[in-house]
Scaffold this motif. Structure first.
Motif, PDB file in Angstrom:
ATOM      1  N   VAL A 149      88.488  36.104  75.810  1.00 46.68           N
ATOM      2  CA  VAL A 149      88.016  37.480  75.589  1.00 46.68           C
ATOM      3  C   VAL A 149      86.629  37.693  76.194  1.00 46.68           C
ATOM      4  O   VAL A 149      86.417  38.615  76.988  1.00 46.68           O
ATOM      5  N   LEU A 150      85.672  36.820  75.837  1.00 47.09           N
ATOM      6  CA  LEU A 150      84.317  36.955  76.379  1.00 47.09           C
ATOM      7  C   LEU A 150      84.317  36.718  77.887  1.00 47.09           C
ATOM      8  O   LEU A 150      83.650  37.443  78.638  1.00 47.09           O
ATOM      9  N   GLY A 151      85.083  35.719  78.344  1.00 51.80           N
ATOM     10  CA  GLY A 151      85.128  35.394  79.768  1.00 51.80           C
ATOM     11  C   GLY A 151      85.635  36.551  80.614  1.00 51.80           C
ATOM     12  O   GLY A 151      84.989  36.954  81.590  1.00 51.80           O
ATOM     13  N   ILE A 152      86.790  37.119  80.248  1.00 49.02           N
ATOM     14  CA  ILE A 152      87.373  38.225  81.021  1.00 49.02           C
ATOM     15  C   ILE A 152      86.499  39.467  80.929  1.00 49.02           C
ATOM     16  O   ILE A 152      86.300  40.178  81.924  1.00 49.02           O
ATOM     17  N   THR A 153      85.955  39.745  79.739  1.00 47.09           N
ATOM     18  CA  THR A 153      85.085  40.917  79.567  1.00 47.09           C
ATOM     19  C   THR A 153      83.849  40.804  80.457  1.00 47.09           C
ATOM     20  O   THR A 153      83.432  41.790  81.084  1.00 47.09           O
ATOM     21  N   ALA A 154      83.259  39.619  80.535  1.00 45.96           N
ATOM     22  CA  ALA A 154      82.089  39.396  81.392  1.00 45.96           C
ATOM     23  C   ALA A 154      82.445  39.548  82.872  1.00 45.96           C
ATOM     24  O   ALA A 154      81.629  40.001  83.670  1.00 45.96           O
ATOM     25  N   MET A 155      83.683  39.184  83.231  1.00 45.85           N
ATOM     26  CA  MET A 155      84.124  39.342  84.617  1.00 45.85           C
ATOM     27  C   MET A 155      84.271  40.817  84.994  1.00 45.85           C
ATOM     28  O   MET A 155      84.097  41.199  86.138  1.00 45.85           O
ATOM     29  N   VAL A 156      84.584  41.651  83.991  1.00 44.12           N
ATOM     30  CA  VAL A 156      84.690  43.103  84.224  1.00 44.12           C
ATOM     31  C   VAL A 156      83.297  43.716  84.345  1.00 44.12           C
ATOM     32  O   VAL A 156      83.041  44.574  85.188  1.00 44.12           O
ATOM     33  N   GLY A 157      82.371  43.265  83.507  1.00 47.98           N
ATOM     34  CA  GLY A 157      80.991  43.768  83.551  1.00 47.98           C
ATOM     35  C   GLY A 157      80.058  42.851  82.789  1.00 47.98           C
ATOM     36  O   GLY A 157      80.411  42.376  81.698  1.00 47.98           O
ATOM     37  N   THR A 158      78.876  42.599  83.339  1.00 53.80           N
ATOM     38  CA  THR A 158      77.908  41.679  82.727  1.00 53.80           C
ATOM     39  C   THR A 158      77.578  42.064  81.282  1.00 53.80           C
ATOM     40  O   THR A 158      77.358  43.242  80.987  1.00 53.80           O
ATOM     41  N   ILE A 159      77.544  41.078  80.399  1.00 53.91           N
ATOM     42  CA  ILE A 159      77.220  41.306  78.987  1.00 53.91           C
ATOM     43  C   ILE A 159      75.787  40.869  78.712  1.00 53.91           C
ATOM     44  O   ILE A 159      75.403  39.739  79.036  1.00 53.91           O
ATOM     45  N   VAL A 160      75.011  41.764  78.133  1.00 59.18           N
ATOM     46  CA  VAL A 160      73.611  41.462  77.817  1.00 59.18           C
ATOM     47  C   VAL A 160      73.538  40.668  76.517  1.00 59.18           C
ATOM     48  O   VAL A 160      74.238  40.972  75.544  1.00 59.18           O
ATOM     49  N   VAL A 161      72.698  39.638  76.508  1.00 52.45           N
ATOM     50  CA  VAL A 161      72.507  38.803  75.314  1.00 52.45           C
ATOM     51  C   VAL A 161      71.229  39.249  74.608  1.00 52.45           C
ATOM     52  O   VAL A 161      70.143  39.200  75.200  1.00 52.45           O
ATOM     53  N   ASP A 162      71.337  39.710  73.361  1.00 52.93           N
ATOM     54  CA  ASP A 162      70.133  40.152  72.647  1.00 52.93           C
ATOM     55  C   ASP A 162      69.517  38.988  71.862  1.00 52.93           C
ATOM     56  O   ASP A 162      70.106  37.914  71.731  1.00 52.93           O
ATOM     57  N   LYS A 163      68.329  39.227  71.334  1.00 57.02           N
ATOM     58  CA  LYS A 163      67.570  38.151  70.678  1.00 57.02           C
ATOM     59  C   LYS A 163      68.236  37.656  69.393  1.00 57.02           C
ATOM     60  O   LYS A 163      68.021  36.514  68.986  1.00 57.02           O
ATOM     61  N   SER A 164      69.040  38.508  68.745  1.00 63.09           N
ATOM     62  CA  SER A 164      69.699  38.089  67.501  1.00 63.09           C
ATOM     63  C   SER A 164      70.679  36.946  67.754  1.00 63.09           C
ATOM     64  O   SER A 164      71.012  36.189  66.841  1.00 63.09           O
ATOM     65  N   PHE A 165      71.133  36.819  69.007  1.00 64.98           N
ATOM     66  CA  PHE A 165      72.044  35.724  69.365  1.00 64.98           C
ATOM     67  C   PHE A 165      71.379  34.377  69.105  1.00 64.98           C
ATOM     68  O   PHE A 165      71.980  33.468  68.534  1.00 64.98           O
ATOM     69  N   PHE A 166      70.116  34.238  69.541  1.00 67.47           N
ATOM     70  CA  PHE A 166      69.403  32.962  69.400  1.00 67.47           C
ATOM     71  C   PHE A 166      68.874  32.758  67.977  1.00 67.47           C
ATOM     72  O   PHE A 166      68.867  31.648  67.462  1.00 67.47           O
ATOM     73  N   LYS A 167      68.434  33.874  67.356  1.00 68.69           N
ATOM     74  CA  LYS A 167      67.789  33.767  66.046  1.00 68.69           C
ATOM     75  C   LYS A 167      68.774  33.608  64.899  1.00 68.69           C
ATOM     76  O   LYS A 167      68.474  32.952  63.901  1.00 68.69           O
TER      77      LYS A 167
END
Length: 315
Positions: free
Chosen positions: A82-100
């Motif tokens: 899901v994430l792989g194909i979606t990213a291939m359609v358009g770049t996904i931005v990673v926000d700071k909450s991902f790391f925190k």
């Protein structure tokens, strides 16, 4: 006949899940629950209902490997496919909450699941309860943080004026569809496993896991193609956390889940941990804070390798 059962099962799970989400949200509005809380709790639990019913049905009908691998395979598919194909359609931005918050919590739940299963080849009622309580505490923290940050989840406001009759009707349709969908899917999957000579663990981690990820995949691709921000890394990570803590947690509380196929511990769950782990360096390297098209391609290739090995090993 078994293939037809699987297809009908998937269709009923999608229909049942949709009606359950609608009725749950409409009912929540009747009790004057805020949109934010509805989005973060009610919708999240309702969208996990198909996976929960499949795992519960599998555990109760003597197929614990399907119950576990339904979740393990879905978590792998959420990131790899899901994430792989979606990213291939358009770049996904990673926000700071991902790391925190999001990524560390997902890793914590994933490692806890591995430890519980590896420790005594069983996810007990107490361990399932611990996972579920941890999820509730996590949600309470998120709700308090969201109020502080004034974040509001997207919830369909038109459901606030739905009649009581419609809500009851939707609940009945959703409940019946989920019940029969999960029963037919598990029975059909068992029959397919026998007919093609593979284990139920293989079917659980591939066919069933892929099927329960299809609605999310379709929604994600459509959102990405429309340049909408409806899909995010946080959504998929949240789904993985819910799969472990609510689906397996609640199932184990009702019926403890034994590990009957050792490949689950020696292979499948390690792939789940690997896909979760690889997200961290991918979000940083080489371009920071985004999952680009070629990173998405890398994830899809990884998922393809996993599926190839699952079927060639045969288990």
């Amino acid at each position: 006949m078994s293939v037809l059962l699987v297809i009908l099962g998937f269709v009923l799970l999608v229909v049942g899940g949709e009606y359950l989400v609608r009725s749950s949200v409409a009912l929540s509005f009747k009790f004057n629950i805020s949109k934010m809380v509805i989005g973060m709790t009610v919708v999240s639990f309702a969208t996990s209902a198909p996976e929960l019913l499949v795992s519960l049905q599998a555990a109760l009908s003597g197929s614990p490997e399907i119950a576990i691998n339904n979740v393990v395979g879905s978590n792998i598919a959420n990131i790899g496919l899901v994430l792989g194909i979606t990213a291939m359609v358009g770049t996904i931005v990673v926000d700071k909450s991902f790391f925190k918050m999001n990524w560390p919590v997902m890793m914590l739940f994933s490692i806890a699941l591995y430890y519980f299963l590896q420790n005594d080849n069983l996810l007990s009622s107490i361990e399932g309860g611990a996972l579920f309580v941890a999820l509730i505490l996590f949600l309470i923290y998120l709700i308090r943080k969201a109020k502080k940050d004034q974040l509001v989840e997207e919830v369909d406001e038109t459901l606030a004026i739905v009649s009581n009759f419609k809500i009851v009707t939707w609940l009945l349709i959703g409940g019946v569809a989920l019940f029969f969908g999960s029963e037919w899917l598990v029975e059909g999957a068992k029959a397919i496993a026998i007919s093609i000579g593979v284990s139920q663990a293989v079917i659980g981690v591939s066919l069933i896991a892929f099927g329960t990820s299809v609605p999310e995949l379709a929604a994600s691709i459509i959102a990405a193609a429309k340049k909408e921000k409806a899909i995010s890394l946080g959504n998929l990570i949240g789904s993985n956390i819910f799969n472990i803590a609510s689906v397996l947690g609640l199932t184990a509380m009702i019926k403890p889940i034994p590990v009957t196929a050792q490949e689950i511990l020696s292979n499948d769950i390690l792939w789940m941990l690997g896909f979760a782990l690889i997200l961290f360096p991918l979000a940083f390297l080489p371009k920071r804070f985004e999952i680009s098209r070629y990173k998405g391609f890398f994830l899809v290739i990884g998922y393809g390798v996993f599926m190839f090995l699952v079927f060639t090993n045969g288990k």
